[in-house]
Design a protein around this motif. Structure first.
Motif, short mmCIF file in Angstrom:
data_model
loop_
_atom_site.label_atom_id
_atom_site.label_comp_id
_atom_site.label_asym_id
_atom_site.label_seq_id
_atom_site.Cartn_x
_atom_site.Cartn_y
_atom_site.Cartn_z
N UNK A 737 71.15 41.85 65.85
CA UNK A 737 71.08 41.33 64.35
C UNK A 737 70.07 42.60 63.68
N UNK A 738 69.08 42.80 64.34
CA UNK A 738 67.91 43.99 63.89
C UNK A 738 68.85 45.29 63.50
N UNK A 739 69.58 45.73 64.77
CA UNK A 739 70.25 46.70 64.43
C UNK A 739 71.27 47.08 63.20
N UNK A 765 73.95 39.31 55.89
CA UNK A 765 72.99 37.83 55.67
C UNK A 765 72.79 37.29 56.93
N UNK A 766 71.51 36.97 56.94
CA UNK A 766 71.06 36.07 58.35
C UNK A 766 70.79 34.81 57.76
N UNK A 767 70.77 33.82 58.58
CA UNK A 767 70.16 32.44 58.35
C UNK A 767 69.62 32.02 59.44
N UNK A 778 76.91 37.41 61.01
CA UNK A 778 78.22 37.99 61.12
C UNK A 778 79.42 36.82 61.51
N UNK A 779 79.32 35.56 61.12
CA UNK A 779 80.02 34.71 61.51
C UNK A 779 79.90 33.90 62.96
N UNK A 780 78.82 34.28 63.51
CA UNK A 780 78.30 33.55 64.59
C UNK A 780 76.95 33.02 64.81
#
Length: 796
Positions: A737-739, A765-767, A778-780
């Motif tokens: 995620x961070x990369x 976008x992150x939730x 990313x959809x996962x």
């Protein structure tokens, strides 16, 4: 005798008065001063002809004015493509009207007007007359009355004389605070997209100064600049953005009447003034700025100069807070450093001590009006928020402070702090002796790093702490030589060869603030001196009672005057030893002065010493790592650690925000404080992921029992064998995620209960769900429990 004391130590005021006064305490002081002065206070005429009395007898009822009505009495002082700056126009005043200490700043993009004072402050139904005048004052001076041992507030509205003259792209105002005999010239300049307020303290005149020959001494101590610029009324919605720790929000009209008003010294307290007891633990203010958000409009304020001696203050409307109908946030400059000391056995009534002379320096505040039409509103939202404030401040850092982007795409380091040796008491021939003792040798450091690599942590940034004999012994550390206690030159070379060949970024750390005599630096000649004239000693406090240890040897505080020569020697020795990176440890976030006759170094001068030293290290040594750095360190920093995820949690706050992370993300790579030192590691990791922060861990090879009664006992949680696998697992959870966002700016951060949605400039976008400990990206959706084994937090 009296003259001699004036020329050496100026004693004044009880310690409680020394603290930056809130609006309520200013009222109390003003009332006391009025009572002492008899009728003189009530008959003084203000700039606008009213009096500074709280009595309303004989006054007509106030009728609120519209913005158009006020603008009709003003003139355009300066204008450019973005802004219009207005000042009072004497030629447009009626026969019974007086000029006001009022300015207006119009944003031409949407026509919104920012007023330096509320235009209807005289109609405030809560505020006493003195506080109405304070709201209407561009400048509020606090003066120290030496003989009376008191302080006196003097407002530019209410008894002061102001003269105006034109200046290039602005106006110059000279404030004559007659009550205290002090004159302060101020220049207001309209720049491309901000209003600049500048003051040269060398031009401040004190009629009753130390060497004036008068029968009393009155000294300028503090100066509040535009204490009500953009103040929010009780019928307005909005909030202040406060750079306390990670960041905090103070909502308008939050009704926290019993909470203390906010007042914190930027870059934390001056450590030369050692308190008798340990104060509260706070995160500190690392960025010299604040923000005001009002829906479609916002303002960024930056203390661009003089920030080394500046308070950030805020209060909200209502009795017990601002004691007015307005919410305020502003800067208050400390014109003279001060200290407290106790006479004899009287531990309840400390005396305040002030510097003899004003510190000659430039003060500058910038005010940037923002609106939704600006480019900083990257997500095109209908309202501006703290992310937009952070974006404009980041732009300021890049364009005006020349901070360079070092964040790279597709990278996400795991940050590791390793701790070499410390002093530990041992019995030698029956006598207790403190000896240098290895807690993590060079070969053990390599073992820890090898195990981390084997566990899957392939991108590491490592700090080596207490890695030299001087560092272990607590002496000034500048030679850069490997410690024999930790294995010597041969083992150190094996360690560094391993890190270089493994692609590990590593930083040897020095921490040259507190020290014991030796290495050419001595407590009697190289220790900083307090304003009171005593040496500054670093005190360790007992955890239970917060009082100094009675038997523990105190360390001295190294004088900033030694920094230029010290870091020049350090840079030379690091080059000689082939070292290509460095961290200056606590000096990244520690700021203090030296007030002795030999040095006379103010905090702002210390800032310059630190900047010059870092500039030298950056050019002559190489990459620089900074720990929880203050803003002035950032232009010379490649990597940052220990960025807080929380604010200080003051009662006046309405929530924490990742303001610091918003400023840095995509600009400089950074990490959290130690995950394994947190009371709730899982929660910290999730907050870190929501703000794009890398993770950091402390590690020692020695077991917890070996740390007892040493300086390392604070790292009781850091035994490496408990954390190797868990650190790699936490890193595996956040790494991808961070990369994906490592070089991208945060453009939106929205928290809804336990769910935080973060959007980056590259569209990612992150939730994050704090309750479920999950992240959708990313959809996962990833759950922390699927990566980290249960029981990972064994030492929390």
């Amino acid at each position: 005798m009296q003259k001699q004391m004036k020329n050496q130590i100026l004693c004044c005021v009880l310690a409680a008065i020394l603290l930056p006064a809130s609006a309520s305490s200013l009222t109390a002081v003003a009332d006391e001063t009025t009572a002492a002065a008899g009728q003189s206070e009530t008959t003084q005429t203000q700039t606008d002809g009213s009096t500074d009395s709280s009595s309303g007898d004989g006054e007509e009822a106030w009728v609120d004015r519209t913005e158009d009505e006020v603008l009709a009495k003003m003139r355009v002082v300066a204008e450019n493509d973005n802004l219009i700056f207005y000042a009072w126009d004497e030629e447009k005043l009626g026969e019974d009207e007086q000029k006001e200490d009022l300015f207006a700043l119009k944003n031409k993009k949407n026509g919104y007007i920012w007023w330096t004072s509320p235009i209807n402050a005289q109609g405030d139904g809560i505020a006493a007359k003195v506080l109405q005048n304070e709201l209407r004052s561009a400048m509020v001076l606090t003066a120290a009355q030496i003989e009376d041992r008191s302080t006196t507030p003097a407002r530019s509205t209410g008894g002061s004389i102001i003269s105006y003259s034109d200046a290039p792209n602005g106006i110059k105002a000279t404030y004559n605070f007659r009550k205290v005999g002090i004159t302060v010239p101020v220049t207001y300049t309209l720049c491309e997209d901000y209003l600049k307020v500048s003051i040269n303290t060398e031009k401040i005149k004190e009629k009753y100064g130390v060497d004036s020959g008068e029968d009393k001494t009155v000294l300028a101590q503090q100066l509040a600049v535009f204490n009500a610029f953009g103040a929010g009324h009780t019928d307005e919605d909005g909030y202040f953005v406060i750079p306390d720790g990670s960041g905090a929000v103070i909502s308008f009209n939050n009704r926290k009447f019993t909470a203390r008003t906010y007042s914190q010294l930027i870059y934390d307290v001056d450590t030369t003034a050692v308190p008798k007891t340990k104060g509260p633990v706070v995160e500190g203010v690392s960025l010299p700025m604040y923000g005001i958000c009002k829906g479609e409009n916002a303002m960024l304020a930056v203390a661009a100069k003089g920030d080394g001696s500046c308070y950030l203050c805020a209060d909200v409307s209502g009795t017990g807070q601002s004691n007015t109908e307005y919410n305020r946030c502003y800067f208050k400059y400390l014109l003279r450093s001060s200290d407290s000391y106790y006479l004899g056995s009287d531990m309840l009534n400390p005396l305040d001590v002030y510097e003899k002379n004003l510190t000659n320096r430039e003060l500058e505040v910038r005010y940037y009006p923002l609106c939704t039409a600006d480019e900083i509103n990257a997500d095109n939202s209908a309202e501006l928020d703290f992310v937009d404030i952070g974006a404009r401040y980041r732009k300021y850092l890049i364009e005006d402070e020349h901070v360079q982007q070092t964040a790279k795409a597709n990278t996400a380091s795991l940050f590791i702090d390793l701790y070499g040796g410390c002093m530990k008491q041992k019995n030698v021939l029956g006598f207790p002796v403190f000896m240098k003792t290895s807690m993590t040798s060079y070969s053990e450091m390599q073992e820890i790093l090898e195990k981390l690599k084997n566990a899957g942590a392939d991108d590491l940034t490592v700090s080596l702490n207490r890695w030299t004999d001087a560092g272990i012994a607590g002496k000034v550390d500048y030679k850069g030589k490997a410690s024999g206690t930790l294995g010597g030159k041969s083992d150190f070379r094996k360690l560094t060869d391993f890190m270089d060949s493994s692609g590990i970024a590593w930083y040897p750390t020095v921490s040259n603030t507190a020290y014991y005599s030796g290495q050419g630096y001595w407590s009697l000649t190289d220790t900083a001196v307090r304003v009171s004239g005593s040496f500054a000693r670093i005190v360790d406090y007992e955890s239970a009672y917060g009082v100094p240890y009675g038997t523990k040897k105190t360390m001295s505080l190294l004088s900033p005057a030694t920094f230029p020569e010290l870091y020049e020697k350090l840079a030379k020795n690091y080059r000689k030893q082939g070292l290509k990176s460095v961290s200056i440890g606590a000096l990244s976030s520690t700021l203090y002065g030296d007030y002795g006759k030999k040095s006379g170094t103010a905090r702002d001068v210390t800032m310059q010493y630190i900047e010059d030293s870092l500039k030298l290290l950056h050019s002559d040594v190489g990459s620089v790592l900074s720990e929880d750095p203050s803003a002035y360190v950032l232009p010379y920093t490649d990597t940052v650690t220990d960025v807080p995820l929380y604010s200080s949690g003051f009662n006046i706050f309405d929530g924490d925000i990742p303001l610091y992370q918003t400023v840095l993300h995509g600009l400089i790579p950074f990490s959290t404080k130690a995950v394994n030192g947190s009371a709730d590691a899982e929660h910290l990791v999730m907050l870190a992921l929501a703000s794009g922060s890398g993770l950091r861990f402390d590690m020692l090879h020695a077991e917890t029992s070996d740390l007892k009664d040493t300086d390392f006992d604070v790292y009781y949680y850091a035994y490496y064998d408990y954390w190797i696998e868990n650190a790699a697992q936490y890193n595996d959870f956040v790494r991808d995620v961070l990369k994906s966002v490592s070089d991208s700016q945060i453009v939106s951060y929205v928290r809804d209960g336990d769910q935080i949605t973060t959007t980056y400039a590259n569209g990612v976008q992150t939730v994050v769900d704090l309750n479920a400990c999950s992240v959708t990206w990313n959809g996962q959706t990833r759950f922390l429990k699927d990566y980290v084994k249960e029981g990972a937090e064994v030492f929390e």
